[in-house]
Design a protein around this motif. Structure first.
Motif, PDB file in Angstrom:
ATOM      1  N   ALA A 412       0.850  -1.188   0.000  1.00 27.09           N
ATOM      2  CA  ALA A 412       0.000   0.000   0.000  1.00 27.09           C
ATOM      3  C   ALA A 412       0.883   1.235   0.000  1.00 27.09           C
ATOM      4  O   ALA A 412       1.897   1.277   0.699  1.00 27.09           O
ATOM      5  CB  ALA A 412      -0.926   0.010   1.206  1.00 27.09           C
ATOM      6  N   GLN A 413       0.490   2.221  -0.793  1.00 31.03           N
ATOM      7  CA  GLN A 413       1.290   3.440  -0.928  1.00 31.03           C
ATOM      8  C   GLN A 413       0.455   4.639  -0.495  1.00 31.03           C
ATOM      9  O   GLN A 413      -0.496   5.029  -1.162  1.00 31.03           O
ATOM     10  CB  GLN A 413       1.766   3.602  -2.376  1.00 31.03           C
ATOM     11  N   LEU A 414       0.807   5.217   0.647  1.00 34.41           N
ATOM     12  CA  LEU A 414       0.134   6.393   1.185  1.00 34.41           C
ATOM     13  C   LEU A 414       0.862   7.645   0.716  1.00 34.41           C
ATOM     14  O   LEU A 414       2.089   7.722   0.822  1.00 34.41           O
ATOM     15  CB  LEU A 414       0.123   6.335   2.712  1.00 34.41           C
ATOM     16  N   SER A 415       0.111   8.641   0.221  1.00 30.62           N
ATOM     17  CA  SER A 415       0.739   9.854  -0.317  1.00 30.62           C
ATOM     18  C   SER A 415      -0.005  11.091   0.152  1.00 30.62           C
ATOM     19  O   SER A 415      -1.239  11.108   0.210  1.00 30.62           O
ATOM     20  CB  SER A 415       0.753   9.825  -1.850  1.00 30.62           C
ATOM     21  N   LEU A 416       0.771  12.125   0.473  1.00 29.12           N
ATOM     22  CA  LEU A 416       0.258  13.441   0.831  1.00 29.12           C
ATOM     23  C   LEU A 416       1.002  14.463  -0.021  1.00 29.12           C
ATOM     24  O   LEU A 416       2.231  14.474  -0.047  1.00 29.12           O
ATOM     25  CB  LEU A 416       0.496  13.739   2.313  1.00 29.12           C
ATOM     26  N   SER A 417       0.258  15.318  -0.711  1.00 24.35           N
ATOM     27  CA  SER A 417       0.916  16.272  -1.612  1.00 24.35           C
ATOM     28  C   SER A 417       0.336  17.667  -1.431  1.00 24.35           C
ATOM     29  O   SER A 417      -0.826  17.847  -1.053  1.00 24.35           O
ATOM     30  CB  SER A 417       0.765  15.836  -3.074  1.00 24.35           C
ATOM     31  N   LEU A 418       1.189  18.655  -1.714  1.00 19.77           N
ATOM     32  CA  LEU A 418       0.837  20.067  -1.622  1.00 19.77           C
ATOM     33  C   LEU A 418       1.274  20.766  -2.894  1.00 19.77           C
ATOM     34  O   LEU A 418       2.392  20.559  -3.381  1.00 19.77           O
ATOM     35  CB  LEU A 418       1.550  20.707  -0.423  1.00 19.77           C
TER      36      LEU A 418
END
Length: 460
Positions: A412-418
């Motif tokens: 599983a790949q968790l991502s947070l981007s701005l």
């Protein structure tokens, strides 16, 4: 000032400025908001003088008149991208700084046009990334000539030369903007469009990227061609449809125990639309056939997504998913591995770890977009479609061989981007990803993977 003198002054001033006496200040057209720069730079149109405010010094080079129906337009982009990855290549983290510098000139004379874009790409800190698509010291990114015409209700655009190409939702053919060196093609291309429809056909080769100076020659044995049609089925963006055929001829590929020249054809349908209530949908159905050496290719793919824009906040929530076939039986004279030739490699996140082949994935996500700030959070769950086939990584290489694991769950790949648009020219982005390695991925990495990336882009 006496009344007659005031009237004479107004008359002279009006004549000098070319403004009718009846036109008051509030009647004069206001300059429109200057357009944002296009992801593919040759799609920009600077012929409308009301879109050039004159307040921006860079607007002065966007439209340089040369005479009747002739003008030049100049532009460029500079991107500095830093990536830190831990968990893929040994105990130490990989730290790399990428620099991308692009300059272009766009010349128009009547119905004809010439567009040239040069690029310089550098990678510092990781020797393994100091080669395309990480590094390309100086080369032609795009260079083509174009002819336009209008006949009855149809518009024609013919283009020959090196050019970037983005089809549909960029899921299968994209500019590969996430990598340092973008994808381009040497093509002959014809686009015909009308009210609510668009058809384009193209054929050519894929350039062979080299790290040096002016050495990205056409790879004549690596051919790419296709026909792509889009039609608006229902008005107001309720329902549209793409129907396409893509073909690829590659001199040498390897799938498990099969190796040789690949000739692969792909037929696809994409349906997409949006309701007035903010519900969006998209769906792909794909079939691939052809040969690899003497083996038969027969593969399939399904992909799609559902989103809802919330009425009480600038929030968009949804879920995406893929089902892409893998090979089930080694040595049976058949290749069933789905292969996406030029996909958007950052479709899942800025860390392009998993390639869209032999894959089940589901991707819940949420996006907050209140200009100039955009936020996105999501988590992709990856599974192998066939446990008898490998786990693949860009650009289609084997990450986990089929022989190393029989587990279906990859991770599983968790991502947070701005994303923050500081000005019209300046954009700042940052992203953090954590990959929770499942049984299949752990057999290759032995651990979880962490990624942090930040990039600043200046465009003019």
């Amino acid at each position: 000032m006496p009344c007659r003198s005031r009237s004479a002054f107004v008359l002279v001033l009006s004549g000098l400025l070319g403004v009718p006496l009846a036109a008051r200040a509030e009647d004069l057209p206001e300059p429109r908001e200057a357009p944002r720069y296009a992801a593919i730079r040759y799609l920009e149109d600077w012929t409308d003088p009301l879109r050039r405010t004159g307040e921006d010094p860079f607007d002065r080079v966007k439209y340089v008149p040369l005479g009747e129906g002739a003008y030049l337009s100049f532009g460029g982009q500079h991107r500095l991208r830093y990536e830190l990855t831990r968990g893929l290549d040994g105990p130490l983290a990989e730290s790399v700084l990428f620099s991308r510098n692009l300059l272009h000139v766009d010349a128009h004379v009547g119905s004809f046009r010439a567009f040239v874009q040069m690029g310089a790409h550098l990678a510092l800190g990781a020797p393994a990334r100091d080669a395309p698509p990480g590094s390309d010291l100086f080369d032609v990114q795009q260079a083509f000539v174009e002819w336009r015409a209008v006949a009855r209700k149809a518009r024609f655009v013919a283009r020959v030369g090196r050019q970037e190409l983005s089809l549909g939702s960029t899921r299968w053919v994209s500019t590969r903007d996430g990598t340092n060196v973008r994808q381009a093609f040497d093509l002959a291309r014809l686009t015909v469009s009308g009210e609510g429809w668009n058809v384009e056909g193209f054929g050519g080769v894929v350039p062979q990227l080299q790290r040096g100076v002016l050495d990205d020659a056409p790879a004549w044995r690596s051919r790419f061609w296709g026909l792509y049609a889009t039609v608006e089925v229902l008005p107001r963006r309720l329902l549209s449809m793409d129907v396409f055929y893509l073909g690829r001829d590659r001199p040498s590929v390897t799938y498990g125990d099969v190796e040789g020249r690949e000739l692969r054809h792909m037929l696809g349908v994409r349906v997409f639309g949006e309701t007035p209530g903010g519900f969006e949908y998209i769906g792909h159905a794909l079939a691939q056939a052809g040969t690899v050496d003497d083996a038969e290719v027969l593969a399939w793919g399904l992909a799609g997504g559902l989103w809802q824009r919330l009425p009480f906040a600038p929030l968009r929530v949804g879920v995406r998913g893929d089902a892409l076939s893998g090979d089930r039986h080694a040595g049976d004279g058949r290749v069933s591995t789905f292969h996406a030739w030029f996909p958007n490699q950052t479709f899942f996140s800025a860390l392009p770890l998993i390639y869209p082949s032999n894959l089940y994935e589901v991707h819940p996500m949420a996006q907050w977009n209140l200009d100039p700030v955009a936020l996105e959070a999501g988590c992709v769950f990856f599974f192998r479609q066939s446990v008898h086939d490998a786990v693949y990584t860009p650009p289609g290489d084997v990450l986990v061989p089929a022989s190393e694991s029989q587990a279906r769950y990859t991770g599983a790949q968790l991502s947070l981007s701005l994303g923050y648009r500081v000005t019209r020219h300046f954009m700042f982005n940052a992203e953090y990803s954590h990959v929770f390695a499942g049984p299949a991925l752990r057999s290759a990495t032995g651990r979880d993977v962490d990624f942090f990336g930040t990039w600043t882009t200046f465009t003019y």
